[in-house]
Design an enzyme around this catalytic site. Structure first.
Site, PDB file in Angstrom:
ATOM      1  N   GLU A  49       0.820  -1.206   0.000  1.00 37.93           N
ATOM      2  CA  GLU A  49       0.000   0.000   0.000  1.00 37.93           C
ATOM      3  C   GLU A  49       0.857   1.261   0.000  1.00 37.93           C
ATOM      4  O   GLU A  49       0.544   2.230  -0.685  1.00 37.93           O
ATOM      5  CB  GLU A  49      -0.951   0.012   1.191  1.00 37.93           C
ATOM      6  CG  GLU A  49      -2.068  -1.021   1.113  1.00 37.93           C
ATOM      7  CD  GLU A  49      -2.954  -0.831  -0.117  1.00 37.93           C
ATOM      8  OE1 GLU A  49      -2.963   0.273  -0.702  1.00 37.93           O
ATOM      9  OE2 GLU A  49      -3.641  -1.790  -0.504  1.00 37.93           O
ATOM     10  N   TYR A 132      -6.250   6.997   3.601  1.00 39.11           N
ATOM     11  CA  TYR A 132      -6.430   5.891   2.666  1.00 39.11           C
ATOM     12  C   TYR A 132      -5.738   4.615   3.141  1.00 39.11           C
ATOM     13  O   TYR A 132      -6.343   3.541   3.198  1.00 39.11           O
ATOM     14  CB  TYR A 132      -5.921   6.241   1.258  1.00 39.11           C
ATOM     15  CG  TYR A 132      -5.711   4.981   0.472  1.00 39.11           C
ATOM     16  CD1 TYR A 132      -6.804   4.279  -0.035  1.00 39.11           C
ATOM     17  CD2 TYR A 132      -4.447   4.405   0.347  1.00 39.11           C
ATOM     18  CE1 TYR A 132      -6.641   3.064  -0.682  1.00 39.11           C
ATOM     19  CE2 TYR A 132      -4.276   3.195  -0.296  1.00 39.11           C
ATOM     20  CZ  TYR A 132      -5.367   2.530  -0.804  1.00 39.11           C
ATOM     21  OH  TYR A 132      -5.214   1.330  -1.411  1.00 39.11           O
ATOM     22  N   ASP A 150      -9.552   5.798  -2.570  1.00 38.47           N
ATOM     23  CA  ASP A 150      -8.361   6.206  -3.309  1.00 38.47           C
ATOM     24  C   ASP A 150      -8.800   6.787  -4.651  1.00 38.47           C
ATOM     25  O   ASP A 150      -9.990   7.000  -4.884  1.00 38.47           O
ATOM     26  CB  ASP A 150      -7.423   5.010  -3.504  1.00 38.47           C
ATOM     27  CG  ASP A 150      -7.925   4.103  -4.597  1.00 38.47           C
ATOM     28  OD1 ASP A 150      -9.151   3.955  -4.718  1.00 38.47           O
ATOM     29  OD2 ASP A 150      -7.107   3.542  -5.352  1.00 38.47           O
TER      30      ASP A 150
END
Length: 376
Positions: A49, A132, A150
């Site tokens: 991520e 996020y 996102d």
DNA sequence: AATTCGTGGGC
DNA sequence: TGCCCAAGAAT
């Protein structure tokens, strides 16, 4: 939170679509694997991520493979030398991510017993983890029904609901709309489904609406111009900055390098000596700003585009002996052997400058052909 | 709230 | 070719 019947219907169709059309990615536990009881490794979810922040899947793949091979656990990463992490990150961009990655690994290893927090709030308190990423890790790694928003999800949501308000102001509204759709069952797969949908069907240009599982309830498609969404605030123009870079080469072919400050642009990365990068157009990019006196050969200009400015860097090259350079007051830094240049923490702009001065600098070194060895 | 912060690919 | 974009965060 209350879920409208329409939103719940969309959620079911999107997760069902994901079961059939999900992308297989190195950091992902696909639904068939999950069905066999395989759980995601929070470390790998977090690592992927962070790498994927403002970065394409294609660019991330090789870096993810390298990092997980080099540092299989968060504790291993915490114990690594920061310089080694910067070297491994070089070329991926947004280098504050790498600095925060290391800090976050240390926090998890030394303050959280080697385990990632399993809530959004706990995750968001860690370096480099924002709204996020906290929601994504909570949903994907810990099965929490967090609202994951996102760029992909913004596009899907803004089109499904024909959100006219421009980003980034419309973000809270979008988050509420995602929350309304997020299921308590398989929230991680729902989040990844939304991102896959945005990446492969609900694309910025020429979306494949005919293949979309929720095309029947899409307000943007009904309004006949899905590409109009998401509406974004106008972008600013990109100014030009000028500078000069100096590639000094010693008698062995080694290049003089130095370290950039730990914060700001390219913070903590390695560079060749260079001037400030300024907007002035009066040509202060000459050898009067060189790190030491010498015969500096003009190698031409390289152009490099950063997010908020364009850099035109005039590159100079000089052949000097180390003792001569030292005698003329070369500043802090070191001479890096030619064969190990490629392994240094050089950002792309610096590799570009070095290539301009030494075209074959990063080519694999030609080796003597060794005779075939017979075994036995 | 608006800036700062990389890079490479697609059209 | 120039512009847009990509699983955003920190300040």
């Amino acid at each position: 939170m209350t879920k409208s019947p329409a939103a719940a219907d969309q959620t079911g169709k999107i997760v069902a679509w994901y079961d059939r059309h999900h992308r297989d990615l190195p950091w992902r536990i696909s639904p068939p694997m999950a069905a066999r009881g395989i759980r995601p490794d929070p470390y790998k979810v977090w690592l992927s991520e962070v790498m994927l922040q403002q970065t394409t899947v294609q660019a991330v793949k090789s870096y993810f493979t390298l990092f997980t091979a080099k540092w299989p656990t968060v504790t291993g990463l915490a114990e690594a030398e920061t310089e080694e992490v910067m070297k491994a990150w070089a070329g991926l961009g947004y280098y504050a991510r790498a600095r925060n990655l290391k800090k976050c690994a240390e926090a998890v290893a030394y303050s959280h017993g080697g385990r990632f927090p399993d809530t959004e709030e706990g995750l968001k308190a860690l370096p480099g983890i924002g709204d996020y990423t906290a929601a994504a890790i909570a949903a994907i790694a810990f099965d929490r029904p967090a609202a994951v928003l996102d760029g992909n999800v913004e596009r899907v949501i803004s089109r499904l609901n024909a959100v006219d308000a421009p980003l980034p102001g419309s973000k809270p509204l979008m988050r509420a709309l995602v929350a309304r759709m997020t299921p308590t069952a398989r929230p991680g797969d729902f989040a990844q489904a939304m991102m896959d949908l945005g990446a492969t069907i609900c694309t910025p240009k020429r979306p494949a609406c005919a293949l979309c599982p929720v095309n029947e309830s899409c307000a943007a498609l009904a309004s006949d111009d899905p590409e109009r969404f998401p509406v974004k605030a106008g972008k600013k123009e990109r100014p030009v900055r000028l500078g000069a870079a100096f590639v000094a080469i010693d008698e062995t072919g080694a290049v003089f390098l130095r370290k950039r400050p730990g914060h700001g642009l390219l913070g903590g990365m390695t560079e060749v000596p260079n001037t400030d990068w300024t907007a002035r157009q009066d040509g202060d990019t000459g050898t009067d700003t060189a790190p030491f006196d010498g015969k500096w050969h003009d190698c031409g200009t390289v152009v490099h585009v950063f997010t908020h400015f364009e850099l035109r860097l005039t590159v100079f090259r000089s052949r000097v002996s180390r003792t001569t350079a030292a005698g003329q007051g070369v500043g802090p830094g070191w001479w890096e052997p030619e064969e190990s240049l490629a392994g240094e923490a050089l950002p792309s702009v610096m590799k570009k400058a070095i290539k301009q001065a030494i075209p074959d600098a990063f080519q694999p070194r030609p080796r003597a052909i060794e005779p075939m060895q017979s075994r036995g």
